[in-house]
Design a protein around this motif. Structure first.
Motif, PDB file in Angstrom:
ATOM      1  N   ASP A   1     -46.747  -2.146 -45.665  1.00  0.00           N
ATOM      2  CA  ASP A   1     -45.743  -1.642 -46.474  1.00  0.00           C
ATOM      3  C   ASP A   1     -45.579   0.010 -46.291  1.00  0.00           C
ATOM      4  N   LEU A   2     -45.429   0.346 -45.088  1.00  0.00           N
ATOM      5  CA  LEU A   2     -45.217   1.950 -44.656  1.00  0.00           C
ATOM      6  C   LEU A   2     -43.554   2.187 -44.832  1.00  0.00           C
ATOM      7  N   VAL A   3     -42.762   1.021 -44.400  1.00  0.00           N
ATOM      8  CA  VAL A   3     -41.429   1.471 -44.202  1.00  0.00           C
ATOM      9  C   VAL A   3     -40.666   1.861 -45.596  1.00  0.00           C
ATOM     10  N   ASP A   4     -39.982   2.930 -45.506  1.00  0.00           N
ATOM     11  CA  ASP A   4     -39.184   3.237 -46.695  1.00  0.00           C
ATOM     12  C   ASP A   4     -37.908   2.865 -46.599  1.00  0.00           C
ATOM     13  N   VAL A   5     -37.141   2.946 -45.256  1.00  0.00           N
ATOM     14  CA  VAL A   5     -35.814   2.709 -45.047  1.00  0.00           C
ATOM     15  C   VAL A   5     -35.727   1.859 -43.747  1.00  0.00           C
ATOM     16  N   LEU A   6     -34.823   0.937 -43.841  1.00  0.00           N
ATOM     17  CA  LEU A   6     -34.538  -0.201 -42.687  1.00  0.00           C
ATOM     18  C   LEU A   6     -33.035  -0.210 -42.267  1.00  0.00           C
ATOM     19  N   HIS A   7     -32.882   0.646 -41.152  1.00  0.00           N
ATOM     20  CA  HIS A   7     -31.516   0.379 -40.530  1.00  0.00           C
ATOM     21  C   HIS A   7     -31.226  -0.861 -39.695  1.00  0.00           C
ATOM     22  N   LEU A   8     -30.578  -1.911 -39.886  1.00  0.00           N
ATOM     23  CA  LEU A   8     -30.467  -3.053 -38.983  1.00  0.00           C
ATOM     24  C   LEU A   8     -29.000  -2.898 -38.246  1.00  0.00           C
ATOM     25  N   HIS A   9     -28.925  -2.963 -37.294  1.00  0.00           N
ATOM     26  CA  HIS A   9     -27.686  -3.198 -36.540  1.00  0.00           C
ATOM     27  C   HIS A   9     -27.617  -4.755 -36.047  1.00  0.00           C
ATOM     28  N   VAL A  10     -27.060  -5.650 -36.814  1.00  0.00           N
ATOM     29  CA  VAL A  10     -27.342  -6.991 -36.593  1.00  0.00           C
ATOM     30  C   VAL A  10     -25.887  -7.435 -35.652  1.00  0.00           C
ATOM     31  N   ILE A  11     -26.346  -7.812 -34.300  1.00  0.00           N
ATOM     32  CA  ILE A  11     -25.384  -8.148 -33.280  1.00  0.00           C
ATOM     33  C   ILE A  11     -25.055  -9.776 -33.581  1.00  0.00           C
ATOM     34  N   PRO A  12     -23.863 -10.073 -33.505  1.00  0.00           N
ATOM     35  CA  PRO A  12     -23.458 -11.461 -33.574  1.00  0.00           C
ATOM     36  C   PRO A  12     -23.605 -12.362 -32.642  1.00  0.00           C
TER      37      PRO A  12
ATOM     38  N   ARG B   1     -41.530  -8.477 -50.137  1.00  0.00           N
ATOM     39  CA  ARG B   1     -40.748  -7.417 -50.805  1.00  0.00           C
ATOM     40  C   ARG B   1     -39.385  -7.727 -50.996  1.00  0.00           C
ATOM     41  N   THR B   2     -38.870  -6.891 -51.971  1.00  0.00           N
ATOM     42  CA  THR B   2     -37.395  -6.884 -52.362  1.00  0.00           C
ATOM     43  C   THR B   2     -36.747  -5.842 -51.700  1.00  0.00           C
ATOM     44  N   LEU B   3     -35.801  -5.608 -51.233  1.00  0.00           N
ATOM     45  CA  LEU B   3     -35.189  -4.572 -50.561  1.00  0.00           C
ATOM     46  C   LEU B   3     -33.830  -4.410 -51.145  1.00  0.00           C
ATOM     47  N   GLN B   4     -33.469  -3.118 -51.340  1.00  0.00           N
ATOM     48  CA  GLN B   4     -31.954  -2.761 -52.020  1.00  0.00           C
ATOM     49  C   GLN B   4     -31.271  -2.368 -50.810  1.00  0.00           C
ATOM     50  N   LEU B   5     -29.817  -2.878 -51.059  1.00  0.00           N
ATOM     51  CA  LEU B   5     -28.980  -2.647 -49.836  1.00  0.00           C
ATOM     52  C   LEU B   5     -28.394  -1.037 -50.215  1.00  0.00           C
ATOM     53  N   ALA B   6     -28.504  -0.208 -49.308  1.00  0.00           N
ATOM     54  CA  ALA B   6     -28.000   1.205 -49.641  1.00  0.00           C
ATOM     55  C   ALA B   6     -26.745   1.298 -49.006  1.00  0.00           C
ATOM     56  N   ALA B   7     -26.116   0.784 -47.893  1.00  0.00           N
ATOM     57  CA  ALA B   7     -24.894   0.825 -47.125  1.00  0.00           C
ATOM     58  C   ALA B   7     -24.779  -0.151 -46.181  1.00  0.00           C
ATOM     59  N   SER B   8     -23.568  -0.522 -46.109  1.00  0.00           N
ATOM     60  CA  SER B   8     -23.215  -1.663 -45.281  1.00  0.00           C
ATOM     61  C   SER B   8     -21.679  -1.294 -44.660  1.00  0.00           C
ATOM     62  N   ARG B   9     -21.366  -1.774 -43.505  1.00  0.00           N
ATOM     63  CA  ARG B   9     -20.149  -1.929 -42.969  1.00  0.00           C
ATOM     64  C   ARG B   9     -20.179  -2.751 -41.754  1.00  0.00           C
ATOM     65  N   ILE B  10     -18.893  -3.188 -41.205  1.00  0.00           N
ATOM     66  CA  ILE B  10     -18.888  -4.146 -40.091  1.00  0.00           C
ATOM     67  C   ILE B  10     -17.832  -3.344 -39.043  1.00  0.00           C
ATOM     68  N   THR B  11     -18.229  -3.132 -37.888  1.00  0.00           N
ATOM     69  CA  THR B  11     -17.782  -2.306 -36.824  1.00  0.00           C
ATOM     70  C   THR B  11     -16.471  -3.785 -36.421  1.00  0.00           C
ATOM     71  N   PRO B  12     -15.687  -2.972 -35.770  1.00  0.00           N
ATOM     72  CA  PRO B  12     -14.476  -4.006 -35.222  1.00  0.00           C
ATOM     73  C   PRO B  12     -14.756  -5.108 -34.000  1.00  0.00           C
ATOM     74  N   LYS B  13     -16.048  -4.834 -33.631  1.00  0.00           N
ATOM     75  CA  LYS B  13     -16.506  -5.926 -32.708  1.00  0.00           C
ATOM     76  C   LYS B  13     -17.454  -6.870 -33.728  1.00  0.00           C
ATOM     77  N   GLY B  14     -17.621  -6.634 -34.594  1.00  0.00           N
ATOM     78  CA  GLY B  14     -18.491  -7.615 -35.475  1.00  0.00           C
ATOM     79  C   GLY B  14     -19.863  -7.582 -35.828  1.00  0.00           C
ATOM     80  N   VAL B  15     -20.430  -6.090 -35.338  1.00  0.00           N
ATOM     81  CA  VAL B  15     -21.700  -5.640 -35.676  1.00  0.00           C
ATOM     82  C   VAL B  15     -21.948  -5.405 -37.022  1.00  0.00           C
ATOM     83  N   ALA B  16     -22.763  -5.840 -37.808  1.00  0.00           N
ATOM     84  CA  ALA B  16     -23.044  -5.416 -39.201  1.00  0.00           C
ATOM     85  C   ALA B  16     -23.975  -4.329 -39.296  1.00  0.00           C
ATOM     86  N   LEU B  17     -23.603  -3.156 -39.752  1.00  0.00           N
ATOM     87  CA  LEU B  17     -24.264  -1.966 -39.991  1.00  0.00           C
ATOM     88  C   LEU B  17     -25.105  -1.740 -41.368  1.00  0.00           C
TER      89      LEU B  17
END
Length: 205
Positions: A143-154, A171-187
Protein backbone atom coordinates in the motif's frame (compact mmCIF):
# COMPACT_ATOMS: atom_id res chain seq x y z
CA UNK A 1 7.39 12.90 -1.78
CA UNK A 2 4.28 11.33 -3.19
CA UNK A 3 4.83 7.99 -4.87
CA UNK A 4 3.14 8.10 -8.27
CA UNK A 5 2.88 5.21 -10.71
CA UNK A 6 2.41 5.70 -14.46
CA UNK A 7 1.48 2.73 -16.62
CA UNK A 8 0.33 1.91 -20.11
CA UNK A 9 -2.21 -0.88 -19.79
CA UNK A 10 -4.54 -2.80 -22.09
CA UNK A 11 -8.25 -3.24 -21.49
CA UNK A 12 -7.57 -6.71 -20.11
CA UNK A 13 -4.96 -5.42 -17.69
CA UNK A 14 -1.69 -6.30 -19.47
CA UNK A 15 1.25 -3.91 -19.03
CA UNK A 16 4.06 -5.96 -20.57
CA UNK A 17 6.20 -4.58 -23.41
CA UNK A 18 4.13 -1.55 -24.44
CA UNK A 19 6.92 0.25 -26.26
CA UNK A 20 8.12 -2.19 -28.91
CA UNK A 21 8.17 -5.83 -30.08
CA UNK A 22 11.51 -6.62 -28.44
CA UNK A 23 11.10 -4.60 -25.27
CA UNK A 24 10.16 -7.48 -22.94
CA UNK A 25 9.59 -10.89 -24.55
CA UNK A 26 9.86 -12.74 -21.23
CA UNK A 27 7.49 -15.66 -20.82
CA UNK A 28 7.22 -16.00 -24.58
CA UNK A 29 5.28 -12.74 -24.91
CA UNK A 30 4.85 -11.89 -28.62
CA UNK A 31 2.56 -8.84 -28.62
CA UNK A 32 5.04 -6.08 -27.73
CA UNK A 33 4.54 -2.61 -29.17
CA UNK A 34 0.79 -2.25 -28.62
CA UNK A 35 0.89 1.47 -27.68
CA UNK A 36 2.34 3.01 -30.85
CA UNK A 37 -0.72 2.67 -33.14
CA UNK A 38 -2.79 4.53 -30.55
CA UNK A 39 -0.37 7.37 -29.77
CA UNK A 40 -0.67 10.98 -30.79
CA UNK A 41 0.04 14.52 -29.60
CA UNK A 42 -2.54 14.39 -26.82
CA UNK A 43 -1.03 11.28 -25.26
CA UNK A 44 2.48 12.66 -25.72
CA UNK A 45 1.63 15.95 -24.02
CA UNK A 46 0.02 14.09 -21.12
CA UNK A 47 3.14 11.99 -20.56
CA UNK A 48 5.38 15.09 -20.74
CA UNK A 49 3.19 16.79 -18.12
CA UNK A 50 3.62 13.84 -15.77
CA UNK A 51 7.41 13.85 -16.19
CA UNK A 52 7.51 17.59 -15.47
CA UNK A 53 6.42 16.92 -11.88
CA UNK A 54 9.15 14.38 -11.06
CA UNK A 55 11.83 15.03 -8.47
CA UNK A 56 13.13 11.44 -8.54
CA UNK A 57 12.45 8.08 -10.17
CA UNK A 58 12.05 4.61 -8.68
CA UNK A 59 12.59 1.78 -11.17
CA UNK A 60 12.66 -1.98 -11.17
CA UNK A 61 15.54 -3.83 -12.80
CA UNK A 62 13.85 -4.55 -16.13
CA UNK A 63 12.63 -1.01 -16.73
CA UNK A 64 15.94 0.43 -15.54
CA UNK A 65 17.82 -1.66 -18.10
CA UNK A 66 15.42 -0.70 -20.91
CA UNK A 67 15.61 3.00 -20.01
CA UNK A 68 19.38 2.97 -19.48
CA UNK A 69 19.87 1.42 -22.89
CA UNK A 70 17.93 4.19 -24.63
CA UNK A 71 17.53 7.51 -22.83
CA UNK A 72 21.22 8.41 -22.24
CA UNK A 73 21.54 8.65 -26.02
CA UNK A 74 18.74 11.23 -26.17
CA UNK A 75 20.69 14.42 -25.46
CA UNK A 76 18.61 17.18 -27.07
CA UNK A 77 18.16 19.88 -24.39
CA UNK A 78 14.52 20.38 -25.39
CA UNK A 79 13.59 16.70 -24.89
CA UNK A 80 11.18 17.01 -21.97
CA UNK A 81 11.32 13.31 -21.09
CA UNK A 82 15.02 12.63 -21.61
CA UNK A 83 16.09 15.65 -19.59
CA UNK A 84 14.50 14.63 -16.28
CA UNK A 85 15.37 10.97 -16.79
CA UNK A 86 19.02 11.77 -17.45
CA UNK A 87 19.49 14.40 -14.75
CA UNK A 88 17.24 13.54 -11.79
CA UNK A 89 18.03 10.90 -9.13
CA UNK A 90 17.06 7.37 -10.09
CA UNK A 91 16.68 4.65 -7.46
CA UNK A 92 16.79 1.06 -8.67
CA UNK A 93 15.21 -1.83 -6.79
CA UNK A 94 16.90 -5.11 -7.73
CA UNK A 95 18.20 -8.21 -6.01
CA UNK A 96 20.31 -9.24 -9.00
CA UNK A 97 22.07 -6.08 -10.19
CA UNK A 98 25.44 -5.35 -8.58
CA UNK A 99 25.98 -1.90 -10.08
CA UNK A 100 24.08 0.81 -11.95
CA UNK A 101 26.07 2.99 -14.34
CA UNK A 102 23.47 5.42 -15.66
CA UNK A 103 24.25 8.90 -14.32
CA UNK A 104 22.56 9.79 -11.01
CA UNK A 105 21.45 6.20 -10.40
CA UNK A 106 21.57 4.49 -7.02
CA UNK A 107 21.01 0.81 -6.30
CA UNK A 108 18.73 0.41 -3.28
CA UNK A 109 20.25 -1.76 -0.58
CA UNK A 110 18.52 -3.76 2.11
CA UNK A 111 14.77 -4.10 2.42
CA UNK A 112 13.05 -2.49 -0.59
CA UNK A 113 9.87 -1.59 1.27
CA UNK A 114 11.74 0.24 4.02
CA UNK A 115 13.97 1.96 1.47
CA UNK A 116 10.91 3.20 -0.43
CA UNK A 117 9.31 4.46 2.77
CA UNK A 118 12.46 6.45 3.49
CA UNK A 119 12.43 7.93 0.00
CA UNK A 120 8.77 8.90 0.37
CA UNK A 121 9.60 10.75 3.57
CA UNK A 122 12.14 12.90 1.72
CA UNK A 123 11.20 16.45 0.66
CA UNK A 124 10.06 16.91 -2.91
CA UNK A 125 7.12 16.58 -5.23
CA UNK A 126 6.89 13.14 -6.85
CA UNK A 127 8.86 9.93 -6.66
CA UNK A 128 7.78 8.43 -9.98
CA UNK A 129 7.52 4.80 -11.00
CA UNK A 130 7.20 3.98 -14.70
CA UNK A 131 6.71 0.41 -15.90
CA UNK A 132 8.56 -1.80 -13.39
CA UNK A 133 5.90 -4.52 -13.18
CA UNK A 134 7.67 -6.65 -10.58
CA UNK A 135 8.45 -3.72 -8.32
CA UNK A 136 4.90 -2.45 -8.71
CA UNK A 137 3.51 -5.66 -7.21
CA UNK A 138 5.60 -5.04 -4.08
CA UNK A 139 4.44 -1.44 -3.87
CA UNK A 140 0.78 -2.44 -4.22
CA UNK A 141 1.11 -5.28 -1.73
CA UNK A 142 2.41 -2.83 0.89
CA UNK A 143 0.00 0.00 0.00
CA UNK A 144 2.78 2.43 -0.93
CA UNK A 145 1.19 3.97 -4.05
CA UNK A 146 -0.35 7.42 -3.61
CA UNK A 147 -1.31 8.22 -7.22
CA UNK A 148 -1.94 5.92 -10.17
CA UNK A 149 -1.84 7.26 -13.74
CA UNK A 150 -3.28 4.72 -16.16
CA UNK A 151 -3.12 5.12 -19.95
CA UNK A 152 -5.68 2.52 -21.03
CA UNK A 153 -5.09 1.42 -24.62
CA UNK A 154 -8.17 0.02 -26.42
CA UNK A 155 -6.76 -3.44 -27.15
CA UNK A 156 -6.93 -6.89 -25.53
CA UNK A 157 -3.99 -9.30 -25.57
CA UNK A 158 -5.06 -12.30 -23.51
CA UNK A 159 -1.57 -12.92 -22.12
CA UNK A 160 1.30 -11.05 -20.53
CA UNK A 161 2.20 -9.58 -17.16
CA UNK A 162 -0.75 -7.91 -15.46
CA UNK A 163 -0.97 -4.54 -13.74
CA UNK A 164 -2.66 -5.94 -10.64
CA UNK A 165 -1.23 -9.28 -9.56
CA UNK A 166 -1.79 -11.57 -6.57
CA UNK A 167 -1.24 -9.76 -3.30
CA UNK A 168 -2.75 -6.44 -4.39
CA UNK A 169 -4.47 -4.95 -1.36
CA UNK A 170 -8.26 -4.39 -1.43
CA UNK A 171 -8.59 -0.61 -1.64
CA UNK A 172 -10.95 2.11 -2.85
CA UNK A 173 -9.51 4.58 -5.35
CA UNK A 174 -10.78 8.07 -6.11
CA UNK A 175 -10.85 9.27 -9.71
CA UNK A 176 -8.95 12.57 -9.80
CA UNK A 177 -8.87 13.22 -13.57
CA UNK A 178 -10.01 11.58 -16.78
CA UNK A 179 -10.19 12.22 -20.49
CA UNK A 180 -10.19 10.30 -23.76
CA UNK A 181 -7.79 11.01 -26.61
CA UNK A 182 -9.03 11.12 -30.22
CA UNK A 183 -7.58 7.61 -30.69
CA UNK A 184 -9.57 6.21 -27.80
CA UNK A 185 -6.91 6.08 -25.09
CA UNK A 186 -8.40 6.64 -21.63
CA UNK A 187 -6.14 8.85 -19.50
CA UNK A 188 -7.14 8.10 -15.91
CA UNK A 189 -5.63 9.40 -12.68
CA UNK A 190 -6.58 7.82 -9.36
CA UNK A 191 -5.67 8.75 -5.80
CA UNK A 192 -5.86 6.51 -2.78
CA UNK A 193 -9.35 6.53 -1.33
CA UNK A 194 -9.03 4.37 1.76
CA UNK A 195 -10.21 0.84 2.60
CA UNK A 196 -12.44 -1.15 0.26
CA UNK A 197 -16.10 -0.27 0.67
CA UNK A 198 -18.83 -2.81 -0.09
CA UNK A 199 -22.60 -2.92 -0.06
CA UNK A 200 -25.65 -4.60 -1.55
CA UNK A 201 -27.18 -3.20 -4.72
CA UNK A 202 -30.64 -1.79 -4.08
CA UNK A 203 -30.06 -1.15 -0.39
CA UNK A 204 -29.14 2.25 1.10
CA UNK A 205 -25.46 2.88 1.70
Amino acid sequence: MELTVTEFVTLDGVMQSPGGPGEDPSGGFTHGGWVQPHGGPELGAHVVDIFSRADAFLLGRGTYEIFAGYWPRMTAPDDLIARPLNTLPKYVASTTLRRVDWANSTLLEGDTVEAVRRLKSSPGRELQVHGSCGLLQTLLRHDLVDVLHLHVIPVTLGSGRRLFGPGTQPRTLQLAASRITPKGVALLTYRRGGPLRTGTIGQPE
